[in-house]
Enzyme design. Structure first.
Site, short mmCIF file in Angstrom:
data_model
loop_
_atom_site.label_atom_id
_atom_site.label_comp_id
_atom_site.label_asym_id
_atom_site.label_seq_id
_atom_site.Cartn_x
_atom_site.Cartn_y
_atom_site.Cartn_z
CG ASP A 134 39.55 27.79 40.23
OD1 ASP A 134 38.57 27.04 40.14
OD2 ASP A 134 40.07 28.10 41.32
CG HIS A 141 34.64 29.74 48.48
ND1 HIS A 141 35.50 29.24 49.44
CD2 HIS A 141 35.43 30.30 47.52
CE1 HIS A 141 36.75 29.50 49.08
NE2 HIS A 141 36.74 30.15 47.92
#
Ligand code: MN
Length: 423
Positions: A134, A141
């Protein structure tokens, strides 16, 4: 130009106007029916084309595909044939489905067996996933999270604009859309107490992400140069990186996410090929400072994919809580894969590489509840006046995405998951 992407193509299969699966898409997945176990298929409108049937009945002749390649639990062996071969299969399916091609259209018995209504099917995991990584590649973000937990003036850590930050996630707990997950339990450190408590998470969240799937095995010690990175990417899925923020917040220092993440992640069942996404390439944000040479790239490496998140409850219909776009990502997939392997880390067929939460520049385009409610300081209003800071038991999170251009819509279907009470 890839023929199968031609916006003028029309199929003899009726495709609803707002369908994610026109003839220009033709994504691959694994499905079952009452009579079939684990068969590879291609989506067209509200139907699935059975690839086992096509292969066994000479519709794919000349493509030199291995026997039984579509009669498997996962698409890994098919994808391992590489982008060129997979592209040739997509091209053949496209030819067979074109409105002026009678080969399958006018063969009633074949058509009736090969074309299965989606209402009679269940989608399975498209690939067996050896490894899952990930990333953390959205500047918006990373800035939001850094502002919340550290310092708004120095929201990004010094490394962030020099390399695509990432961590190795848990492959075993990735589930296909439609699979419910139990609320995870763990250690939580409450603000007014010195020691942690053991409790079901009180801050359950989603993360809106996209992920690419690899189609290569590389030897340990080798690096994939950025120029070749996309040869190893077969396509994309939607990805929900479910997160327990309170567990994450207590555990993540100094080694990063662990139990706050590994209780489950969800993916959409259709792998939309990189070939099908070619027309939707887009520029990414300008990268300043200049990246190191192994991360330099030319051309359009981002993709213009419109994304949305909806929350449904047992009492209410789905409400849209976020709308954003994959094109906002600071680091692109080619850079992510080049960076991932620059040290000699090997990759495997079926590996899943998630983008990191995709947040846009405006408050309604944030890709997590953490950002949408600013860590629970604000509430989000759902239908029927219901409010949410984080997810509650019985909530279903639905992610959707599609690219659109010249009247052609290439979409991903849905990535959904329901939250059940803690076990
Ligand atoms: Mn994530």
């Amino acid at each position: 130009m890839i023929q199968a992407n031609d916006s003028r193509l029309k199929s003899w299969v009726a495709v609803p106007k707002d369908s994610d699966f026109p003839i220009q898409n033709l994504p691959f997945g694994i499905f079952t029916t009452r009579y079939l176990t684990a068969v590879a298929g291609v989506a067209i409108g509200d139907f699935i084309i059975d690839l086992v049937y096509l292969h066994e009945h000479e519709f794919l002749d000349g493509l030199e595909l291995p026997r039984g390649i579509f009669n498997q639990k996962h698409l890994n062996d098919f994808f391992a044939l590489g982008r060129k071969k997979v592209g040739a299969v997509r091209e053949r399916i496209s030819e067979l489905l074109r409105h002026d091609n009678g080969k399958l259209r006018d063969n009633n018995p074949a058509r009736e067996i090969a074309l299965i209504s989606m209402t009679e099917t269940q989608m399975m995991m498209p690939v067996g996933i050896p490894n899952y990584t990930d990333f953390y590649s959205s500047e918006e973000h990373a800035t939001n999270v850094g502002s919340m937990f550290r310092d708004p003036k120095n929201a990004l850590l010094p490394n962030w604009k020099h390399l695509p930050v990432g961590y190795h996630g848990r492959a075993s707990s990735i589930v296909v859309s439609g699979t419910a997950l139990h609320r995870p339990k763990g250690q939580i450190k409450l603000p007014d107490s010195e020691s942690p408590v053991f409790s079901p998470t009180r801050k359950l969240d989603f993360e809106l992400e996209m992920a690419f799937v690899s189609c290569s095995n590389t030897p340990l010690g080798n690096s994939i140069p950025l120029k070749e990175a996309e040869d190893h990417i077969i396509g994309f899925v939607l990805f929900n990186d479910w997160s327990a923020r309170d567990i994450q917040n207590w555990e993540y220092v100094p080694l990063g996410p662990f139990l706050g993440k590994n209780f489950g992640s969800s993916i959409s069942p259709w792998v939309v090929t990189l070939d099908a996404l070619e027309p939707f390439r887009s520029d990414g944000p300008e990268q300043i400072p200049q990246v190191l040479p192994y991360l330099e790239f030319e051309g359009k490496r981002n993709f213009d994919i419109r994304l949305e998140v909806l929350i449904a409850t047992d009492k209410t219909e789905p409400t849209i809580v976020s709308k954003t776009n994959f094109k906002y990502m600071y680091w692109n997939p080619a850079q992510q894969l080049a960076h991932h392997t620059v040290n000699g880390c090997n990759i495997q067929v079926g590996d899943v590489y998630a983008s990191g939460t995709i947040s846009g520049p405006t408050p309604d385009s944030f890709g997590s509840l953490l950002e949408l409610t600013w860590n629970g300081q604000k509430t989000l209003t759902l239908g029927g006046g219901l409010e949410r800071r984080f997810l509650e038991d019985g909530d279903t999170v639905i992610m959707r995405g599609h690219a659109e251009k010249d009247g052609v819509r290439v979409g991903f279907g849905e990535c959904s998951g329901k939250i059940l009470p803690a076990k």
